[in-house]
Design a protein around this motif. Structure first.
Motif, PDB file in Angstrom:
ATOM      1  N   PHE A  47     -47.952 -85.244  79.169  1.00  0.00           N
ATOM      2  CA  PHE A  47     -46.930 -85.840  80.032  1.00  0.00           C
ATOM      3  C   PHE A  47     -46.092 -86.858  79.258  1.00  0.00           C
ATOM      4  N   GLN A  48     -46.726 -87.635  78.392  1.00  0.00           N
ATOM      5  CA  GLN A  48     -45.993 -88.579  77.562  1.00  0.00           C
ATOM      6  C   GLN A  48     -44.992 -87.838  76.675  1.00  0.00           C
ATOM      7  N   HIS A  49     -45.434 -86.720  76.105  1.00  0.00           N
ATOM      8  CA  HIS A  49     -44.556 -85.923  75.247  1.00  0.00           C
ATOM      9  C   HIS A  49     -43.379 -85.377  76.051  1.00  0.00           C
ATOM     10  N   LEU A  50     -43.652 -84.947  77.277  1.00  0.00           N
ATOM     11  CA  LEU A  50     -42.578 -84.486  78.157  1.00  0.00           C
ATOM     12  C   LEU A  50     -41.565 -85.602  78.385  1.00  0.00           C
ATOM     13  N   ALA A  51     -42.075 -86.812  78.660  1.00  0.00           N
ATOM     14  CA  ALA A  51     -41.194 -87.961  78.899  1.00  0.00           C
ATOM     15  C   ALA A  51     -40.363 -88.285  77.665  1.00  0.00           C
ATOM     16  N   MET A  52     -40.957 -88.118  76.482  1.00  0.00           N
ATOM     17  CA  MET A  52     -40.225 -88.391  75.246  1.00  0.00           C
ATOM     18  C   MET A  52     -38.996 -87.495  75.108  1.00  0.00           C
ATOM     19  N   HIS A  53     -39.086 -86.296  75.681  1.00  0.00           N
ATOM     20  CA  HIS A  53     -37.962 -85.356  75.591  1.00  0.00           C
ATOM     21  C   HIS A  53     -37.003 -85.465  76.776  1.00  0.00           C
ATOM     22  N   ARG A  54     -37.398 -86.127  77.839  1.00  0.00           N
ATOM     23  CA  ARG A  54     -36.551 -86.237  79.023  1.00  0.00           C
ATOM     24  C   ARG A  54     -35.818 -87.581  79.086  1.00  0.00           C
ATOM     25  N   SER A  55     -36.411 -88.641  78.557  1.00  0.00           N
ATOM     26  CA  SER A  55     -35.806 -89.975  78.598  1.00  0.00           C
ATOM     27  C   SER A  55     -34.952 -90.200  77.353  1.00  0.00           C
ATOM     28  N   PRO A  56     -33.661 -90.514  77.519  1.00  0.00           N
ATOM     29  CA  PRO A  56     -32.792 -90.761  76.360  1.00  0.00           C
ATOM     30  C   PRO A  56     -33.313 -91.874  75.456  1.00  0.00           C
ATOM     31  N   LEU A  57     -33.857 -92.941  76.045  1.00  0.00           N
ATOM     32  CA  LEU A  57     -34.371 -94.046  75.238  1.00  0.00           C
ATOM     33  C   LEU A  57     -35.587 -93.614  74.427  1.00  0.00           C
ATOM     34  N   LEU A  58     -36.538 -92.924  75.074  1.00  0.00           N
ATOM     35  CA  LEU A  58     -37.734 -92.474  74.371  1.00  0.00           C
ATOM     36  C   LEU A  58     -37.404 -91.398  73.332  1.00  0.00           C
ATOM     37  N   LEU A  89     -32.939 -75.708  68.382  1.00  0.00           N
ATOM     38  CA  LEU A  89     -32.384 -75.463  69.714  1.00  0.00           C
ATOM     39  C   LEU A  89     -33.012 -76.430  70.709  1.00  0.00           C
ATOM     40  N   MET A  90     -32.186 -77.211  71.405  1.00  0.00           N
ATOM     41  CA  MET A  90     -32.682 -78.254  72.302  1.00  0.00           C
ATOM     42  C   MET A  90     -33.564 -77.689  73.407  1.00  0.00           C
ATOM     43  N   ASP A  91     -33.224 -76.515  73.924  1.00  0.00           N
ATOM     44  CA  ASP A  91     -34.024 -75.914  74.988  1.00  0.00           C
ATOM     45  C   ASP A  91     -35.436 -75.623  74.502  1.00  0.00           C
ATOM     46  N   GLU A  92     -35.565 -75.129  73.269  1.00  0.00           N
ATOM     47  CA  GLU A  92     -36.887 -74.798  72.750  1.00  0.00           C
ATOM     48  C   GLU A  92     -37.699 -76.051  72.436  1.00  0.00           C
ATOM     49  N   GLN A  93     -37.031 -77.153  72.141  1.00  0.00           N
ATOM     50  CA  GLN A  93     -37.737 -78.418  71.905  1.00  0.00           C
ATOM     51  C   GLN A  93     -38.441 -78.915  73.168  1.00  0.00           C
ATOM     52  N   LYS A  94     -38.031 -78.428  74.326  1.00  0.00           N
ATOM     53  CA  LYS A  94     -38.635 -78.832  75.591  1.00  0.00           C
ATOM     54  C   LYS A  94     -39.757 -77.889  76.016  1.00  0.00           C
ATOM     55  N   HIS A  95     -40.159 -77.009  75.112  1.00  0.00           N
ATOM     56  CA  HIS A  95     -41.270 -76.092  75.356  1.00  0.00           C
ATOM     57  C   HIS A  95     -42.423 -76.403  74.396  1.00  0.00           C
ATOM     58  N   ASN A  96     -43.612 -75.907  74.755  1.00  0.00           N
ATOM     59  CA  ASN A  96     -44.808 -76.068  73.915  1.00  0.00           C
ATOM     60  C   ASN A  96     -45.038 -77.540  73.556  1.00  0.00           C
ATOM     61  N   LEU A  97     -45.213 -78.345  74.597  1.00  0.00           N
ATOM     62  CA  LEU A  97     -45.338 -79.794  74.437  1.00  0.00           C
ATOM     63  C   LEU A  97     -46.764 -80.259  74.168  1.00  0.00           C
ATOM     64  N   GLY A  98     -47.721 -79.359  74.271  1.00  0.00           N
ATOM     65  CA  GLY A  98     -49.117 -79.741  74.076  1.00  0.00           C
ATOM     66  C   GLY A  98     -49.429 -80.114  72.639  1.00  0.00           C
ATOM     67  N   PHE A  99     -50.362 -81.040  72.473  1.00  0.00           N
ATOM     68  CA  PHE A  99     -50.840 -81.417  71.145  1.00  0.00           C
ATOM     69  C   PHE A  99     -52.206 -80.805  70.870  1.00  0.00           C
ATOM     70  N   ALA A 100     -52.934 -80.462  71.923  1.00  0.00           N
ATOM     71  CA  ALA A 100     -54.269 -79.875  71.745  1.00  0.00           C
ATOM     72  C   ALA A 100     -54.424 -78.658  72.659  1.00  0.00           C
ATOM     73  N   LEU A 101     -54.593 -78.890  73.967  1.00  0.00           N
ATOM     74  CA  LEU A 101     -54.791 -77.787  74.912  1.00  0.00           C
ATOM     75  C   LEU A 101     -53.461 -77.159  75.316  1.00  0.00           C
ATOM     76  N   THR A 102     -53.474 -75.852  75.541  1.00  0.00           N
ATOM     77  CA  THR A 102     -52.255 -75.138  75.934  1.00  0.00           C
ATOM     78  C   THR A 102     -52.111 -74.978  77.446  1.00  0.00           C
ATOM     79  N   ILE A 103     -53.138 -75.368  78.203  1.00  0.00           N
ATOM     80  CA  ILE A 103     -53.145 -75.105  79.640  1.00  0.00           C
ATOM     81  C   ILE A 103     -51.972 -75.752  80.362  1.00  0.00           C
ATOM     82  N   TRP A 104     -51.546 -76.946  79.918  1.00  0.00           N
ATOM     83  CA  TRP A 104     -50.494 -77.658  80.647  1.00  0.00           C
ATOM     84  C   TRP A 104     -49.151 -76.954  80.497  1.00  0.00           C
ATOM     85  N   ASP A 105     -48.854 -76.447  79.314  1.00  0.00           N
ATOM     86  CA  ASP A 105     -47.605 -75.709  79.126  1.00  0.00           C
ATOM     87  C   ASP A 105     -47.601 -74.425  79.947  1.00  0.00           C
ATOM     88  N   ARG A 106     -48.729 -73.763  80.028  1.00  0.00           N
ATOM     89  CA  ARG A 106     -48.814 -72.541  80.824  1.00  0.00           C
ATOM     90  C   ARG A 106     -48.720 -72.861  82.313  1.00  0.00           C
TER      91      ARG A 106
END
Length: 263
Positions: free
Chosen positions: A103-114, A206-223
């Protein structure tokens, strides 16, 4: 005593894994490097040293180990409310903390400041095991306070909190590596763990692809949340890495990279 022992493992195991993966990258490289190793590795080593010094300074205020110890001493946090076996607390903590990191990684890609902080990691025009060290100190501060708060609120036992950090760092080194895995092994592993080819998609220009595969360990959250992408639309071998608009060797400069969030 346990904390000191795990602290030693937390340094020794990632260092050994980094050396092994760096060697494997030479023997079985996934892609030819654009900028090469020498200057990039020097810059990433400087990031590691800078963040290690900053981490030591942060330890006077809050770190994950301090948060876990405080929660246990004061019987604070969800896992301290009910009595559970340590193994079950560990399973719950690993799942919750892994989701928190996703979720933190998701926020890093959604928040302009982060994103200004996190873009330093993405500006590397190559992807290898040392890219896992390439995080701006600003991002380290945010990540430390965020994970420490989650550890305290959940009441994660100290030994589990430190073990999770070791697990997270080891996975980050693995999935950032420029390593060609056998296709069948990759297809099996990525049902559970983020593989190098899977994380490669995330480092696309590609910016769209940067918002995919955000997991650092488990893949379940992206799926589960629909952010999983098996391969870049440009294909694994044709995919460009880094940030669009950066086509020179600037990301291999430490000073340029440190100044990047301020530009």
């Amino acid at each position: 005593m346990i904390e000191a022992g795990l602290g030693l493992y937390a340094i020794a195991i990632p260092a050994l894994l980094l050396a092994l993966l760096a060697t494997a990258e030479v023997l079985w490289p996934r892609r030819k490097l654009v900028l090469g190793r020498k200057r990039r590795w020097r810059t990433h080593a400087l990031f590691f040293v800078s963040n290690a010094v900053l981490g030591r300074l942060l330890s006077f205020f809050v770190v994950i180990g301090v948060a876990a110890t405080w929660a246990e001493t004061n019987r604070f946090g969800a896992l301290n409310v009910i009595a559970l076996p340590l193994w079950l607390e560990a399973v719950i903590a690993f799942i919750v903390l892994d989701f928190a990191v996703w979720f933190q990684h998701l926020a890093m890609h959604r928040s302009p400041l982060l994103w200004r902080m996190h873009a330093v990691h993405h500006s590397d025009r190559d992807l290898d095991v040392t890219t896992a060290l390439r995080f701006h100190p600003f991002e380290l501060i945010v990540s430390t306070f965020y994970k420490s708060a989650i550890v305290a609120l959940l009441g994660v036992p100290l030994v589990v909190a430190l073990a999770f950090e070791l697990w997270l760092n080891a996975n980050a080194l693995f999935n950032h590596s420029n390593l060609r895995l056998p296709r069948k092994l990759d297809s099996v592993l990525r049902w559970f763990l983020v593989t190098p080819d899977m994380h490669l998609v995330h480092h696309s220009t590609l910016m769209d692809e940067q918002k995919h595969n955000l997991g650092f360990a488990l893949t379940i959250w992206d799926r589960l949340f629909g952010t999983y992408r098996a391969v870049s639309i440009r294909g694994t071998d044709g995919q460009d890495i880094g940030l669009s608009g950066i086509h020179d060797d600037s990301p291999s400069s430490f000073l340029w990279s440190m100044n990047q969030p301020l530009t």
